[in-house]
Design a protein around this motif. Structure first.
Motif, short mmCIF file in Angstrom:
data_model
loop_
_atom_site.label_atom_id
_atom_site.label_comp_id
_atom_site.label_asym_id
_atom_site.label_seq_id
_atom_site.Cartn_x
_atom_site.Cartn_y
_atom_site.Cartn_z
N ARG A 1 -25.48 -78.20 0.73
CA ARG A 1 -24.98 -79.26 1.59
C ARG A 1 -26.10 -79.90 2.41
NH1 ARG A 1 -20.87 -76.69 3.26
NH2 ARG A 1 -21.78 -75.83 5.16
N ASP A 2 -27.13 -79.12 2.69
CA ASP A 2 -28.29 -79.66 3.39
C ASP A 2 -29.21 -80.46 2.47
OD1 ASP A 2 -27.43 -78.57 5.74
OD2 ASP A 2 -28.91 -76.96 5.83
N GLY A 3 -28.84 -80.56 1.21
CA GLY A 3 -29.59 -81.40 0.27
C GLY A 3 -30.77 -80.73 -0.37
N LEU A 4 -30.83 -79.39 -0.32
CA LEU A 4 -31.97 -78.67 -0.89
C LEU A 4 -31.59 -77.97 -2.18
CD1 LEU A 4 -33.44 -77.14 2.36
CD2 LEU A 4 -34.36 -79.03 1.02
N PRO A 5 -32.54 -77.88 -3.11
CA PRO A 5 -32.27 -77.14 -4.35
C PRO A 5 -32.28 -75.65 -4.10
CG PRO A 5 -34.51 -77.99 -4.37
CD PRO A 5 -33.86 -78.54 -3.12
N LEU A 6 -31.31 -74.95 -4.67
CA LEU A 6 -31.29 -73.49 -4.65
C LEU A 6 -31.99 -73.05 -5.92
CD1 LEU A 6 -30.37 -70.90 -3.26
CD2 LEU A 6 -28.19 -71.09 -4.47
N ALA A 7 -33.25 -72.63 -5.78
CA ALA A 7 -34.08 -72.33 -6.95
C ALA A 7 -33.65 -71.05 -7.64
CB ALA A 7 -35.55 -72.24 -6.53
N GLY A 8 -33.05 -70.14 -6.89
CA GLY A 8 -32.61 -68.88 -7.48
C GLY A 8 -32.24 -67.91 -6.38
N TRP A 9 -31.76 -66.75 -6.78
CA TRP A 9 -31.39 -65.73 -5.81
C TRP A 9 -31.79 -64.36 -6.34
CZ3 TRP A 9 -27.52 -62.05 -7.00
CH2 TRP A 9 -26.77 -62.32 -8.15
N ARG B 1 -30.50 -77.69 19.78
CA ARG B 1 -30.23 -78.80 18.87
C ARG B 1 -30.75 -78.58 17.44
NH1 ARG B 1 -33.31 -82.39 19.60
NH2 ARG B 1 -34.74 -81.42 21.07
N GLU B 2 -31.71 -77.68 17.28
CA GLU B 2 -32.39 -77.56 15.99
C GLU B 2 -32.25 -76.15 15.43
OE1 GLU B 2 -36.08 -80.68 16.43
OE2 GLU B 2 -36.28 -78.75 17.44
N PHE B 3 -32.31 -76.10 14.09
CA PHE B 3 -32.19 -74.83 13.39
C PHE B 3 -33.40 -74.63 12.48
CE2 PHE B 3 -27.99 -76.36 14.42
CZ PHE B 3 -27.34 -75.23 14.91
N LEU B 4 -33.68 -73.37 12.15
CA LEU B 4 -34.82 -73.10 11.28
C LEU B 4 -34.60 -73.68 9.89
CD1 LEU B 4 -37.56 -71.80 10.99
CD2 LEU B 4 -36.45 -69.61 10.52
N SER B 5 -33.35 -73.87 9.49
CA SER B 5 -33.08 -74.51 8.20
C SER B 5 -33.62 -75.93 8.14
CB SER B 5 -31.57 -74.51 7.93
OG SER B 5 -30.86 -75.11 9.00
N GLY B 6 -33.91 -76.52 9.28
CA GLY B 6 -34.51 -77.85 9.30
C GLY B 6 -35.93 -77.87 8.76
N LEU B 7 -36.60 -76.70 8.74
CA LEU B 7 -37.97 -76.65 8.23
C LEU B 7 -38.03 -76.91 6.73
CD1 LEU B 7 -41.01 -76.02 8.50
CD2 LEU B 7 -40.44 -73.61 8.31
N PRO B 8 -37.32 -76.14 5.89
CA PRO B 8 -37.35 -76.48 4.46
C PRO B 8 -36.75 -77.86 4.18
CG PRO B 8 -35.70 -74.79 4.89
CD PRO B 8 -36.52 -74.93 6.14
N ALA B 9 -35.79 -78.28 5.02
CA ALA B 9 -35.20 -79.61 4.82
C ALA B 9 -36.25 -80.70 5.04
CB ALA B 9 -34.01 -79.80 5.75
N ALA B 10 -37.07 -80.53 6.08
CA ALA B 10 -38.10 -81.53 6.38
C ALA B 10 -39.15 -81.59 5.29
CB ALA B 10 -38.76 -81.21 7.73
N LEU B 11 -39.36 -80.48 4.61
CA LEU B 11 -40.39 -80.40 3.57
C LEU B 11 -39.81 -80.47 2.16
CD1 LEU B 11 -42.45 -77.54 5.25
CD2 LEU B 11 -43.04 -79.97 5.18
N ASN B 12 -38.48 -80.67 2.07
CA ASN B 12 -37.79 -80.73 0.77
C ASN B 12 -38.19 -79.54 -0.11
OD1 ASN B 12 -35.96 -81.86 -1.05
ND2 ASN B 12 -37.57 -82.97 -2.13
N MET B 13 -38.09 -78.36 0.45
CA MET B 13 -38.58 -77.15 -0.20
C MET B 13 -37.45 -76.40 -0.92
SD MET B 13 -40.76 -74.19 1.76
CE MET B 13 -42.01 -75.40 2.23
N PRO B 14 -37.63 -76.07 -2.19
CA PRO B 14 -36.63 -75.25 -2.89
C PRO B 14 -36.44 -73.92 -2.18
CG PRO B 14 -38.23 -76.14 -4.44
CD PRO B 14 -38.76 -76.41 -3.07
#
Length: 234
Positions: free
Chosen positions: A170-178, A133-146
């Motif tokens: 789409r997950d609502g997180l800022p893409l700080a850079g690449w 049910r859960e993905f690792l992408s949920g970690l930065p989402a829970a912490l609102n982490m760039p």
């Protein structure tokens, strides 16, 4: 560099083996060289070897070398798994279940140290399962982490980079850079691929790391724009 307020970033990649650890450690090296305190976290690591002190992962050990705060190995890599396969499969092979809320708790423990720069490195790409049910992408989402996206320059990287950037936003997180990381010395049309990425990705490029397997994070640090990252992130 002027001392920054504490910042934390999640480093993900367009795929596995694209240089996330190289970039994460190089960012820590750049921060340390700028006189900033650093901390790191690799919440889940597959492919760990047994040492006298317990299971250890070479990527987590590298990150530990660039932390200025006195973190234990278990703080940096709280979940160490033996097999070098997808984390949820490696955990299942050991009779374990990965849970997002536990990983969030581990991350908060490191973030409470309030290093000037904390880097959290993911596993594989963006949408890596933890369980059914859960993905690792949920970690930065829970912490609102760039998020910092590492693009491994190889055939197909443009599609992978665009789709990953879209998923992050789409997950609502800022893409700080690449960061562009060359995975070989002779990728066809490497310059043209990079030009396309610069045109289509909705975030600043923080640097381009050449194909140089022997280079250390200290060598790569000067090739990353830490100042731009800290100036533009929320």
């Amino acid at each position: 560099m002027e001392k920054a307020r504490p910042r934390a970033f999640f480093v993900t990649g367009t795929d596995t083996e694209v240089g996330k650890t190289r970039v994460a450690a190089s960012l820590l090296a750049a921060a340390r060289n700028a006189g900033l305190s650093t901390a790191a976290l690799k919440p889940v690591a597959s492919g760990c070897d047994m040492h006298e002190a317990g299971l250890r992962n070479e990527d987590a050990l590298l990150l530990a070398q660039y932390c200025t705060l006195p973190l234990s190995y278990e703080q940096i890599n709280p979940v160490a798994l033996r097999q070098a396969i997808a984390p949820h499969l490696a955990a299942a092979s050991e009779g374990r279940t990965l849970q997002l809320d536990r990983l969030v708790g581990f991350a908060r423990g490191v973030l409470m140290q309030r290093a000037d720069v904390t880097v959290v490195e993911g596993a594989g790409g963006w949408r890596v399962p933890l369980n059914s049910r859960e993905f690792l992408s949920g970690l930065p989402a829970a912490l609102n982490m760039p998020v910092i996206l590492v693009v491994g320059l190889k055939l197909g990287c443009i599609n992978h980079a665009i789709l990953t950037a879209e998923a992050i936003l789409r997950d609502g997180l800022p893409l700080a850079g690449w960061v562009a990381n060359h995975l070989s010395a002779d990728m066809p049309a490497a310059h043209d691929n990079l030009a396309t990425l610069l045109d289509v990705l909705p975030a600043p490029c923080l640097g381009e790391l050449p194909w140089a397997p022997a280079e250390s994070p200290d060598d790569c640090a000067s090739q990353l724009d830490l100042g731009q990252l800290l100036a533009t992130s929320v």
